[in-house]
Design an enzyme around this catalytic site. Structure first.
Site, short mmCIF file in Angstrom:
data_model
loop_
_atom_site.label_atom_id
_atom_site.label_comp_id
_atom_site.label_asym_id
_atom_site.label_seq_id
_atom_site.Cartn_x
_atom_site.Cartn_y
_atom_site.Cartn_z
N ASN A 9 0.89 -1.17 0.00
CA ASN A 9 0.00 0.00 0.00
C ASN A 9 0.92 1.21 0.00
O ASN A 9 1.48 1.57 1.03
CB ASN A 9 -0.89 -0.03 1.25
CG ASN A 9 -1.70 1.25 1.42
OD1 ASN A 9 -1.78 2.06 0.50
ND2 ASN A 9 -2.28 1.42 2.60
N TRP A 10 1.07 1.81 -1.18
CA TRP A 10 2.03 2.92 -1.31
C TRP A 10 1.54 4.19 -0.62
O TRP A 10 2.30 5.14 -0.45
CB TRP A 10 2.29 3.22 -2.78
CG TRP A 10 3.13 2.21 -3.50
CD1 TRP A 10 3.60 1.02 -3.01
CD2 TRP A 10 3.59 2.29 -4.86
NE1 TRP A 10 4.33 0.37 -3.97
CE2 TRP A 10 4.34 1.13 -5.12
CE3 TRP A 10 3.44 3.24 -5.88
CZ2 TRP A 10 4.95 0.88 -6.36
CZ3 TRP A 10 4.03 3.00 -7.11
CH2 TRP A 10 4.79 1.84 -7.34
N LYS A 11 0.25 4.24 -0.29
CA LYS A 11 -0.35 5.46 0.26
C LYS A 11 -0.05 6.64 -0.67
O LYS A 11 0.01 6.44 -1.88
CB LYS A 11 0.14 5.69 1.69
CG LYS A 11 -0.06 4.44 2.56
CD LYS A 11 0.06 4.70 4.02
CE LYS A 11 -0.19 3.37 4.75
NZ LYS A 11 -0.22 3.53 6.21
N HIS A 94 -9.67 1.66 4.57
CA HIS A 94 -8.41 1.85 5.31
C HIS A 94 -8.65 2.83 6.46
O HIS A 94 -9.41 3.79 6.31
CB HIS A 94 -7.32 2.37 4.37
CG HIS A 94 -5.96 2.32 5.00
ND1 HIS A 94 -5.55 3.27 5.90
CD2 HIS A 94 -4.96 1.41 4.91
CE1 HIS A 94 -4.33 2.95 6.33
NE2 HIS A 94 -3.95 1.82 5.74
N GLU A 96 -7.01 5.18 7.55
CA GLU A 96 -6.72 6.60 7.25
C GLU A 96 -7.91 7.25 6.53
O GLU A 96 -8.18 8.43 6.71
CB GLU A 96 -5.42 6.69 6.42
CG GLU A 96 -4.21 6.41 7.32
CD GLU A 96 -3.00 5.82 6.62
OE1 GLU A 96 -2.92 5.88 5.38
OE2 GLU A 96 -2.13 5.29 7.34
N GLU A 165 -5.86 -4.40 10.50
CA GLU A 165 -4.81 -3.40 10.69
C GLU A 165 -5.09 -2.60 11.96
O GLU A 165 -5.86 -1.62 11.92
CB GLU A 165 -4.77 -2.45 9.49
CG GLU A 165 -4.44 -3.11 8.18
CD GLU A 165 -3.80 -2.12 7.22
OE1 GLU A 165 -2.74 -2.44 6.67
OE2 GLU A 165 -4.33 -1.02 7.03
N GLY A 171 2.29 2.50 10.73
CA GLY A 171 3.29 3.54 10.56
C GLY A 171 3.96 3.97 11.85
O GLY A 171 4.68 4.97 11.89
N SER A 209 3.03 -1.91 10.44
CA SER A 209 4.47 -2.02 10.71
C SER A 209 5.03 -3.42 10.46
O SER A 209 5.88 -3.90 11.20
CB SER A 209 4.79 -1.57 12.14
OG SER A 209 4.45 -0.20 12.31
N GLY A 230 2.66 -1.11 4.25
CA GLY A 230 2.77 0.30 3.93
C GLY A 230 4.22 0.69 3.69
O GLY A 230 4.79 0.43 2.64
N GLY A 231 4.82 1.31 4.70
CA GLY A 231 6.17 1.86 4.57
C GLY A 231 7.18 0.92 3.93
O GLY A 231 7.96 1.33 3.05
P1 PGA Z 1 2.61 0.40 7.62
O1 PGA Z 1 1.16 0.64 6.96
O2 PGA Z 1 3.12 -0.92 7.10
O3 PGA Z 1 3.43 1.58 7.16
O4 PGA Z 1 2.40 0.38 9.10
C1 PGA Z 1 0.27 -0.42 6.74
C2 PGA Z 1 -1.02 0.11 6.16
O5 PGA Z 1 -1.50 1.16 6.61
O6 PGA Z 1 -1.62 -0.50 5.23
#
Ligand code: PGA
Length: 247
Positions: A9-11, A94, A96, A165, A171, A209, A230-231
């Site tokens: 997930n590149w966000k 998600h 966010e 999640e 993050g 994470s 994500g990251g």
């Molecule tokens: P993260 O994000 O791996 O950076 O914690 C995961 C996500 O929000 O899908």
């Protein structure tokens, strides 16, 4: 036997040059992956990423969609458009988006339905905040979020991918332990089993994470079927190491 699945997930990250470099490295190293792999990218890069991943084993996904089919909805993107750009997956719900855009459980469920109607697979995210976990509400929150989806989709639930999640792990570098994650995945699986035998086999990803050094322990759990990354999906070496950790 559920095939494990690792989705990036590149966000809101990327650039034309950076995407090409990242995916070049990912494609060079992904050859022997046992699991299914996808990257969910920002809308403007779908065309580029579709071209770069053509004829590869890495699928393309988006990070959200409109609940509407078309019409006067400025700034929104319809599932039919995502489908034209080769998307196989669409993340919905998600945390966010739930937080920043006040997306409700009902809206998330309706988006999942739209994605299925367009012949793609929704990756439906659920997860509790730190405050909810500390108040002992984890089970109630994730089951409420999932129930909205299963209530609307019924038998079609079998066609989704679910992602657990925990918001406090996203993050933050603070991962749920493999045992904490497995506990929630068990609850989610029980709910899915009550929907139908086919739904019991829905893949449940863990996200929050995930890194090369914790991926293996997480993916070894019986009800963790991969990860939403994500990251670490923005660094080819880390993403490849996580893919290699899948069963
Ligand atoms: P993260 O994000 O791996 O950076 O914690 C995961 C996500 O929000 O899908």
């Amino acid at each position: 036997m559920r095939q494990q699945f690792v989705a990036g997930n590149w966000k809101m990250h990327g650039s034309l040059a950076g995407n090409a470099a990242l995916l070049g490295e990912v494609l060079a190293g992904v050859g022997s992956a046992r699991c299914e792999v996808a990257v969910c990218v920002p809308f403007p890069y779908l065309f580029q990423v579709q071209q770069l991943l053509q004829a590869s084993q890495v699928a393309v996904g988006a990070q959200d969609c409109s609940v509407h089919a078309s019409g006067a909805h400025t700034g929104e993107v319809a599932v039919s458009m995502l489908q034209e750009f080769g998307c196989r997956y669409v993340i919905v719900g998600h945390s966010e988006r739930r937080a920043d855009h006040h997306e409700s459980d009902v809206l998330v469920a309706a988006k999942a339905q739209r994605v299925l109607e367009a012949g793609m697979t929704p990756i439906v995210c659920v997860g509790e905040t730190l405050q909810e976990r500390e108040a002992g509400q984890t089970a109630a929150v994730v089951l409420r979020q999932l129930q909205a989806v299963t209530h609307l989709l019924g038998e079609q639930t079998a066609r989704i991918v679910l992602a657990y999640e925990p918001v406090w792990a996203i993050g933050t570098g603070r991962t749920a332990s493999a045992q904490q994650a497995q506990e929630v995945h068990t609850l989610l699986r029980e709910h899915l089993r009550a929907v139908s035998a086919a739904a019991a086999d829905v893949r449940i990803l863990y996200g929050g994470s995930v890194k090369p050094d914790n991926a293996q322990a997480l993916f070894a759990q019986p009800d963790i079927d991969g990860g939403l990354i994500g990251g670490a999906s923005l660094k080819a070496a880390d993403f490849l190491a996580i893919i290699a950790a899948a069963r």
